[in-house]
Design a protein around this motif. Structure first.
Motif, PDB file in Angstrom:
ATOM      1  N   VAL A   6       8.700  -1.353  -4.285  1.00 35.65           N
ATOM      2  CA  VAL A   6       9.957  -1.434  -3.531  1.00 35.65           C
ATOM      3  C   VAL A   6      11.047  -0.766  -4.367  1.00 35.65           C
ATOM      4  N   TYR A   7      11.731   0.217  -3.778  1.00 35.09           N
ATOM      5  CA  TYR A   7      12.732   1.002  -4.496  1.00 35.09           C
ATOM      6  C   TYR A   7      14.137   0.727  -3.969  1.00 35.09           C
ATOM      7  N   ALA A   8      15.100   0.898  -4.879  1.00 38.97           N
ATOM      8  CA  ALA A   8      16.505   0.801  -4.471  1.00 38.97           C
ATOM      9  C   ALA A   8      16.906   2.090  -3.758  1.00 38.97           C
ATOM     10  N   VAL A   9      17.926   1.999  -2.921  1.00 35.19           N
ATOM     11  CA  VAL A   9      18.511   3.215  -2.338  1.00 35.19           C
ATOM     12  C   VAL A   9      19.203   3.967  -3.478  1.00 35.19           C
ATOM     13  N   PRO A  10      18.975   5.268  -3.621  1.00 36.44           N
ATOM     14  CA  PRO A  10      19.647   5.999  -4.705  1.00 36.44           C
ATOM     15  C   PRO A  10      21.171   5.849  -4.633  1.00 36.44           C
ATOM     16  N   GLN A  11      21.777   5.746  -5.813  1.00 31.59           N
ATOM     17  CA  GLN A  11      23.240   5.529  -5.881  1.00 31.59           C
ATOM     18  C   GLN A  11      24.035   6.608  -5.168  1.00 31.59           C
ATOM     19  N   GLU A  12      23.509   7.854  -5.200  1.00 32.61           N
ATOM     20  CA  GLU A  12      24.259   8.952  -4.546  1.00 32.61           C
ATOM     21  C   GLU A  12      24.394   8.683  -3.043  1.00 32.61           C
ATOM     22  N   ILE A  13      23.371   8.069  -2.464  1.00 35.09           N
ATOM     23  CA  ILE A  13      23.443   7.771  -1.016  1.00 35.09           C
ATOM     24  C   ILE A  13      24.521   6.719  -0.771  1.00 35.09           C
ATOM     25  N   ASP A  14      24.528   5.674  -1.593  1.00 34.40           N
ATOM     26  CA  ASP A  14      25.545   4.626  -1.479  1.00 34.40           C
ATOM     27  C   ASP A  14      26.958   5.224  -1.584  1.00 34.40           C
ATOM     28  N   GLN A  15      27.134   6.073  -2.613  1.00 28.94           N
ATOM     29  CA  GLN A  15      28.449   6.678  -2.851  1.00 28.94           C
ATOM     30  C   GLN A  15      28.864   7.569  -1.677  1.00 28.94           C
ATOM     31  N   LYS A  16      27.900   8.345  -1.180  1.00 28.68           N
ATOM     32  CA  LYS A  16      28.198   9.259  -0.068  1.00 28.68           C
ATOM     33  C   LYS A  16      28.648   8.457   1.164  1.00 28.68           C
ATOM     34  N   GLU A  64       0.799  -1.242   0.000  1.00 29.47           N
ATOM     35  CA  GLU A  64       0.000   0.000   0.000  1.00 29.47           C
ATOM     36  C   GLU A  64       0.823   1.280   0.000  1.00 29.47           C
ATOM     37  N   TYR A  65       2.144   1.174   0.126  1.00 29.33           N
ATOM     38  CA  TYR A  65       2.952   2.406   0.092  1.00 29.33           C
ATOM     39  C   TYR A  65       4.395   2.072  -0.312  1.00 29.33           C
ATOM     40  N   PRO A  66       5.151   3.105  -0.737  1.00 27.35           N
ATOM     41  CA  PRO A  66       6.514   2.825  -1.217  1.00 27.35           C
ATOM     42  C   PRO A  66       7.479   2.445  -0.091  1.00 27.35           C
ATOM     43  N   ILE A  67       8.411   1.589  -0.459  1.00 28.59           N
ATOM     44  CA  ILE A  67       9.429   1.137   0.502  1.00 28.59           C
ATOM     45  C   ILE A  67      10.801   1.283  -0.149  1.00 28.59           C
ATOM     46  N   VAL A  68      11.772   1.756   0.622  1.00 31.86           N
ATOM     47  CA  VAL A  68      13.157   1.731   0.149  1.00 31.86           C
ATOM     48  C   VAL A  68      13.836   0.490   0.739  1.00 31.86           C
ATOM     49  N   ALA A  69      14.406  -0.316  -0.161  1.00 34.10           N
ATOM     50  CA  ALA A  69      15.074  -1.564   0.254  1.00 34.10           C
ATOM     51  C   ALA A  69      16.512  -1.251   0.660  1.00 34.10           C
ATOM     52  N   VAL A  70      16.682  -0.893   1.922  1.00 37.51           N
ATOM     53  CA  VAL A  70      18.015  -0.543   2.425  1.00 37.51           C
ATOM     54  C   VAL A  70      18.987  -1.713   2.216  1.00 37.51           C
ATOM     55  N   ASN A  71      18.477  -2.932   2.393  1.00 37.89           N
ATOM     56  CA  ASN A  71      19.345  -4.104   2.230  1.00 37.89           C
ATOM     57  C   ASN A  71      20.066  -4.120   0.892  1.00 37.89           C
ATOM     58  N   ASP A  72      19.400  -3.591  -0.138  1.00 37.93           N
ATOM     59  CA  ASP A  72      19.957  -3.714  -1.481  1.00 37.93           C
ATOM     60  C   ASP A  72      21.025  -2.673  -1.794  1.00 37.93           C
ATOM     61  N   ALA A  73      21.225  -1.705  -0.898  1.00 42.02           N
ATOM     62  CA  ALA A  73      22.343  -0.774  -1.092  1.00 42.02           C
ATOM     63  C   ALA A  73      23.649  -1.557  -0.997  1.00 42.02           C
ATOM     64  N   LEU A  74      24.606  -1.197  -1.840  1.00 44.17           N
ATOM     65  CA  LEU A  74      25.892  -1.912  -1.805  1.00 44.17           C
ATOM     66  C   LEU A  74      26.599  -1.689  -0.472  1.00 44.17           C
ATOM     67  N   THR A  75      26.498  -0.448   0.054  1.00 41.01           N
ATOM     68  CA  THR A  75      27.154  -0.177   1.339  1.00 41.01           C
ATOM     69  C   THR A  75      26.442  -0.873   2.493  1.00 41.01           C
ATOM     70  N   LYS A  76      25.338  -1.557   2.202  1.00 35.68           N
ATOM     71  CA  LYS A  76      24.698  -2.391   3.225  1.00 35.68           C
ATOM     72  C   LYS A  76      25.125  -3.841   3.019  1.00 35.68           C
ATOM     73  N   HIS A  77      24.587  -4.499   1.974  1.00 32.75           N
ATOM     74  CA  HIS A  77      24.757  -5.967   1.968  1.00 32.75           C
ATOM     75  C   HIS A  77      26.190  -6.442   1.714  1.00 32.75           C
ATOM     76  N   MET A  78      26.992  -5.648   0.993  1.00 36.37           N
ATOM     77  CA  MET A  78      28.370  -6.104   0.750  1.00 36.37           C
ATOM     78  C   MET A  78      29.199  -6.138   2.030  1.00 36.37           C
ATOM     79  N   PHE A  79      28.752  -5.380   3.036  1.00 35.70           N
ATOM     80  CA  PHE A  79      29.541  -5.261   4.264  1.00 35.70           C
ATOM     81  C   PHE A  79      28.828  -5.887   5.457  1.00 35.70           C
ATOM     82  N   ASP A  80      27.582  -5.458   5.691  1.00 39.22           N
ATOM     83  CA  ASP A  80      26.802  -5.962   6.830  1.00 39.22           C
ATOM     84  C   ASP A  80      26.527  -7.460   6.659  1.00 39.22           C
ATOM     85  N   ASN A  81      25.923  -7.824   5.513  1.00 43.55           N
ATOM     86  CA  ASN A  81      25.543  -9.224   5.334  1.00 43.55           C
ATOM     87  C   ASN A  81      26.792 -10.115   5.287  1.00 43.55           C
ATOM     88  N   ARG A  82      27.826  -9.625   4.603  1.00 45.68           N
ATOM     89  CA  ARG A  82      29.020 -10.458   4.444  1.00 45.68           C
ATOM     90  C   ARG A  82      29.916 -10.423   5.685  1.00 45.68           C
TER      91      ARG A  82
END
Ligand code: ADE
Length: 419
Positions: free
Chosen positions: A378-388, A169-187
């Motif tokens: 479900v939306y990806a985290v914008p790339q600028e946020i990942d880069q920042k 029923e509303y938009p969601i940002v998938a924080v997990n899918d940010a590279l600065t999340k799953h490449m580091f936190d999950n791994r």
């Protein structure tokens, strides 16, 4: 002052010290908090959060509050709550927090409903129980929601299924899918904290053991890597050809679970799926096998099947349940099959949660500014946020990198310069 539901006010000083200790290892989140003291991007926004109640989460909550939001928090798992942290959040930081380690399912959902009573405009979830409760039992609140964020792989899978079935029923940002999340936190986070949980629960020696990792996603990769580093013989089980091939070329033995079962000493599930270790596997296991889970839900190990095979149950240590089978073998389950890294240890270290929770904070800000342009998807985290976040993390580690020259930049943008 609104107050939540937690174990013991006397734990508040201990909680505050631990939260401050973690904060010292969260420079990116700290920088956002400092900036938000001035800019207040979340002014007046109500945020309902359902996350593991840890020191790192406490620092995220402080950041959201500093950004101007009113926040309420409940646990995203009945066994992961750090009671001193819940006490400090309520009593020192004045953030209503509903979480008691060991709460049963009824209290768990009472706590979720308490957070929903805040009538949040933003939901912040780890596993999608908050979103799910809202969609199934509290639909009256949906109208007031702007959007949400989701922390973990399992939650993102559930939310994408909701989107596909047209019920989100509303938009969601998938924080997990940010590279600065799953490449580091999950791994690296799961890799280290899972080994930490197993060692704290059992005090077993890892080197020389046959260590079975079920699932070779980001969590499985990190765990297999760290188990090998600790000297184990690592066996990976998979259902995906590509991931199995990757595990094999990373140098791990790949076997079906039925072949790993008789030789494994320690088993860890990190698949996100149910009954990965089932009755037929327990029947084959060695006496003394240790079995645990680091996936989000406690469905990966079929504990009711194990209970049926058992004539007795015994708790030799905190976080260990020994099932004594009819044939005399003992199978040792850690942390009731719940996330062993958060139940028997402290979850991922602050240094890695720093990036995950910087993503959460910036995703909430993004949602507030951009929700009107977003669909029920479900939306990806914008790339600028990942880069920042990557840039800030490197800066905090005083690591410098090169920059492209004008010529190099031009080369990358052209196609006519070949051999
Ligand atoms: N998930 C994994 N580790 C965590 C931590 N330390 N805090 C919050 N959520 C987590």
């Amino acid at each position: 002052m609104m107050i939540g539901h937690f174990k013991d006010p006397a734990l508040k000083a201990e909680g505050q010290k631990l939260i401050e200790w973690a904060d010292a290892s969260m420079p990116v989140l700290g920088a956002i908090r400092k900036e938000w003291q001035k800019t207040k991007p979340l002014n007046g926004i109500r945020i309902g959060a359902c996350l593991h109640v840890t020191t790192e989460t406490a620092n995220l909550m402080r950041t959201l509050k500093e950004g101007g939001a009113s926040v309420a928090l409940c646990a995203s798992n009945p066994l992961s709550t750090q009671d001193p942290v819940a006490a400090a959040l309520n009593m020192v930081y004045e953030i209503p927090t509903y979480a008691i380690r060991g709460e049963d399912d009824t209290v768990y959902y009472q706590h979720i409903n308490k957070v929903l009573d805040l009538q949040p405009q933003i939901t912040m979830d780890d596993g999608a129980d908050l979103v799910n409760t809202l969609h199934s039992k509290r639909q009256d609140l949906i109208e007031g929601i702007v959007g949400g964020t989701e922390e973990t792989t399992t939650g993102v899978i559930r939310l994408k299924a909701m989107e596909k079935q047209g019920v989100l029923e509303y938009p969601i940002v998938a924080v997990n899918d940010a590279l600065t999340k799953h490449m580091f936190d999950n791994r690296y986070g799961t890799g280290q904290s899972t080994i930490d949980g197993i060692i704290r629960a059992t005090n077993h020696l890892i080197c020389g053991s046959n260590f079975v990792v079920a699932g070779y996603g980001w969590c499985g990769r990190g765990l297999a890597m760290r188990a090998r580093g600790a000297g184990a013989n690592v066996i990976v089980t998979e259902i995906d050809h590509l991931k199995a091939l990757e595990a094999s070329m990373d140098g791990f033995t790949v076997l079906p679970m039925a072949e790993a079962a008789p030789i494994g000493d320690i088993f860890v599930t990190v698949t996100g799926n149910c009954k990965v270790i089932d009755q037929k596997h327990f029947e084959l296991m060695k006496d003394g096998a240790v079995v645990c889970n680091s996936g989000h839900f406690d469905i990966e190990i079929n504990l009711s099947a194990l209970a049926e095979l058992a004539k007795a149950k015994y708790e030799p240590r905190r976080n260990v349940t020994e099932y004594i089978l009819n044939d005399g073998r003992k199978i040792r389950i850690l942390a009731e099959g719940r996330l062993v890294n958060l139940s028997a240890a402290e979850g991922h270290p602050a240094m890695v949660m720093d990036m995950s929770f910087a993503n959460q904070a910036l995703a909430a800000e993004y949602m507030i500014t951009r929700a009107k342009d977003l669909q029920k998807a479900v939306y990806a985290v914008p790339q600028e946020i990942d880069q920042k976040i990557a840039r800030l993390k490197l800066e905090s580690k005083k690591i410098k990198i090169d920059t492209l020259t004008k010529e190099q930049q031009h080369y990358l943008e052209s196609y006519d310069i070949g051999t």
